[in-house]
Scaffold this motif. Sequence first.
Motif, short mmCIF file in Angstrom:
data_model
loop_
_atom_site.label_atom_id
_atom_site.label_comp_id
_atom_site.label_asym_id
_atom_site.label_seq_id
_atom_site.Cartn_x
_atom_site.Cartn_y
_atom_site.Cartn_z
N GLU A 105 -26.20 -45.79 9.19
CA GLU A 105 -26.42 -45.13 10.48
C GLU A 105 -25.26 -44.21 10.85
N LYS A 106 -24.03 -44.64 10.52
CA LYS A 106 -22.86 -43.82 10.83
C LYS A 106 -22.78 -42.58 9.96
N THR A 107 -23.50 -42.58 8.83
CA THR A 107 -23.38 -41.50 7.84
C THR A 107 -24.46 -40.44 7.99
N VAL A 108 -25.68 -40.86 8.27
CA VAL A 108 -26.81 -39.92 8.23
C VAL A 108 -27.09 -39.33 9.60
N ASP A 109 -27.92 -38.28 9.60
CA ASP A 109 -28.28 -37.60 10.83
C ASP A 109 -29.05 -38.52 11.78
N PRO A 110 -29.01 -38.25 13.08
CA PRO A 110 -29.74 -39.09 14.05
C PRO A 110 -31.24 -39.12 13.83
N SER A 111 -31.79 -38.09 13.17
CA SER A 111 -33.24 -38.03 12.94
C SER A 111 -33.69 -38.80 11.71
N THR A 112 -32.76 -39.28 10.90
CA THR A 112 -33.11 -39.96 9.65
C THR A 112 -33.76 -41.31 9.94
N VAL A 113 -34.89 -41.56 9.29
CA VAL A 113 -35.53 -42.87 9.37
C VAL A 113 -34.77 -43.82 8.45
N ILE A 114 -34.46 -45.01 8.96
CA ILE A 114 -33.76 -46.02 8.17
C ILE A 114 -34.73 -47.18 7.93
N ALA A 115 -34.90 -47.54 6.66
CA ALA A 115 -35.84 -48.60 6.31
C ALA A 115 -35.13 -49.67 5.49
N SER A 116 -35.59 -50.90 5.65
CA SER A 116 -35.10 -52.00 4.82
C SER A 116 -36.23 -52.48 3.92
N ASN A 117 -35.90 -52.73 2.67
CA ASN A 117 -36.87 -53.27 1.72
C ASN A 117 -36.88 -54.80 1.74
N THR A 118 -36.27 -55.40 2.75
CA THR A 118 -36.23 -56.86 2.81
C THR A 118 -37.63 -57.46 2.71
N SER A 119 -37.71 -58.59 2.04
CA SER A 119 -38.99 -59.28 1.89
C SER A 119 -39.17 -60.41 2.89
N SER A 120 -38.12 -60.71 3.70
CA SER A 120 -38.27 -61.86 4.59
C SER A 120 -37.41 -61.82 5.84
N ILE A 121 -36.35 -61.01 5.87
CA ILE A 121 -35.40 -61.04 6.97
C ILE A 121 -35.92 -60.20 8.14
N SER A 122 -35.78 -60.73 9.34
CA SER A 122 -36.28 -60.07 10.54
C SER A 122 -35.73 -58.65 10.68
N ILE A 123 -36.63 -57.69 10.89
CA ILE A 123 -36.21 -56.31 11.11
C ILE A 123 -35.49 -56.19 12.45
N ALA A 124 -35.95 -56.93 13.45
CA ALA A 124 -35.27 -56.91 14.74
C ALA A 124 -33.85 -57.45 14.60
N GLY A 125 -33.67 -58.48 13.79
CA GLY A 125 -32.34 -59.03 13.56
C GLY A 125 -31.44 -58.03 12.86
N LEU A 126 -32.00 -57.32 11.87
CA LEU A 126 -31.21 -56.30 11.18
C LEU A 126 -30.90 -55.12 12.10
N GLY A 127 -31.79 -54.89 13.07
CA GLY A 127 -31.57 -53.81 14.02
C GLY A 127 -30.34 -54.00 14.87
N ALA A 128 -29.83 -55.24 14.91
CA ALA A 128 -28.61 -55.51 15.67
C ALA A 128 -27.42 -54.75 15.12
N ALA A 129 -27.51 -54.31 13.86
CA ALA A 129 -26.41 -53.55 13.24
C ALA A 129 -26.40 -52.09 13.66
N LEU A 130 -27.47 -51.65 14.33
CA LEU A 130 -27.62 -50.24 14.65
C LEU A 130 -27.43 -49.96 16.14
N ASN A 131 -26.90 -48.79 16.43
CA ASN A 131 -26.84 -48.34 17.81
C ASN A 131 -28.22 -47.92 18.30
N ASP A 132 -29.06 -47.46 17.35
CA ASP A 132 -30.41 -47.02 17.68
C ASP A 132 -31.43 -47.76 16.82
N PRO A 133 -31.80 -48.99 17.20
CA PRO A 133 -32.75 -49.77 16.38
C PRO A 133 -34.15 -49.19 16.36
#
Length: 284
Positions: free
Chosen positions: A107-135
């Motif tokens: 998130e700190k590296t890419v443009d604000p318009s970039t879509v960020i996706a996780s290929n996780t097979s089981s971990i909560s996306i909302a939980g991972l969103g805690a790492a982002l300023n813009d979940p």
Amino acid sequence: MTSTAPKNVGVVGGGRMGAGIAQVFATLGSTVTIAESGDRQAALKRVSDGLDRAHERGKLGDVDPATILARVSTVAAPDALPPALDLVVEAVPELVDLKLSVLSLVEKTVDPSTVIASNTSSISIAGLGAALNDPARLIGMHFFNPVPASTLVEIVRAPATDAGVVDRVREWVAQLGKTEVLVNDSPGFATSRLGVCLGLEAIRMLEEGVADAESIDRAMELGYRHPMGPLRSTDLVGLDVRLAIAEHLAKTLGDRFAPPALLREKVANGELGRKTGQGFFTWS
């Protein structure tokens, strides 16, 4: 909703899954940058080998594999990705802290318009969103192994995920020639939750001596028309991966997902499935 394929894609992780994701987007026509902290040449070779296999099967039409491979490059870390990306897919191992760290760097590296996706097979996306300023820009794109041959992508929508992000990702999945299933964020989503449940019960049956591995798998393949039995599927996924998912689901959903002792023993012995040559079956 845009109908434009992503011109520039980043993939974090150059293992089997990351290389497969890079291959399918490069085949679509995207310029792909793989961030791999380990052996970057090995990551490129995985993509190259996958393209060669696709070419041998006639999946690339008249396009030379080298032409597609030329669209793929590597960098050593997520913060070395080019900022102007349409999409970044995180495909690192199923370790929460690692994924949080990677997503924060992205998130700190890419443009604000970039879509960020996780290929996780089981971990909560909302939980991972805690790492982002813009979940709102974060979504789950759960690809399946082997990525080039699999027709399914599980799209996981968290409560904070922007509807426009969902629309863009659904369109991109369709352009890849794959079929989506859209699910709401929940531990294990739909596919891992059901797949792990079946796989764990098959391991318990093997552990209890109900039948041998071949018979258990054949029963599901012939009786229920599964294209692959649950034990061979576990070998393909990786016993270590399935163990990590089971442990996560046991913590979040209860003891019905507790890993059998046999699974733990095989992982401890390095019998991880196809990637090591031995799991519940022997692989050449």
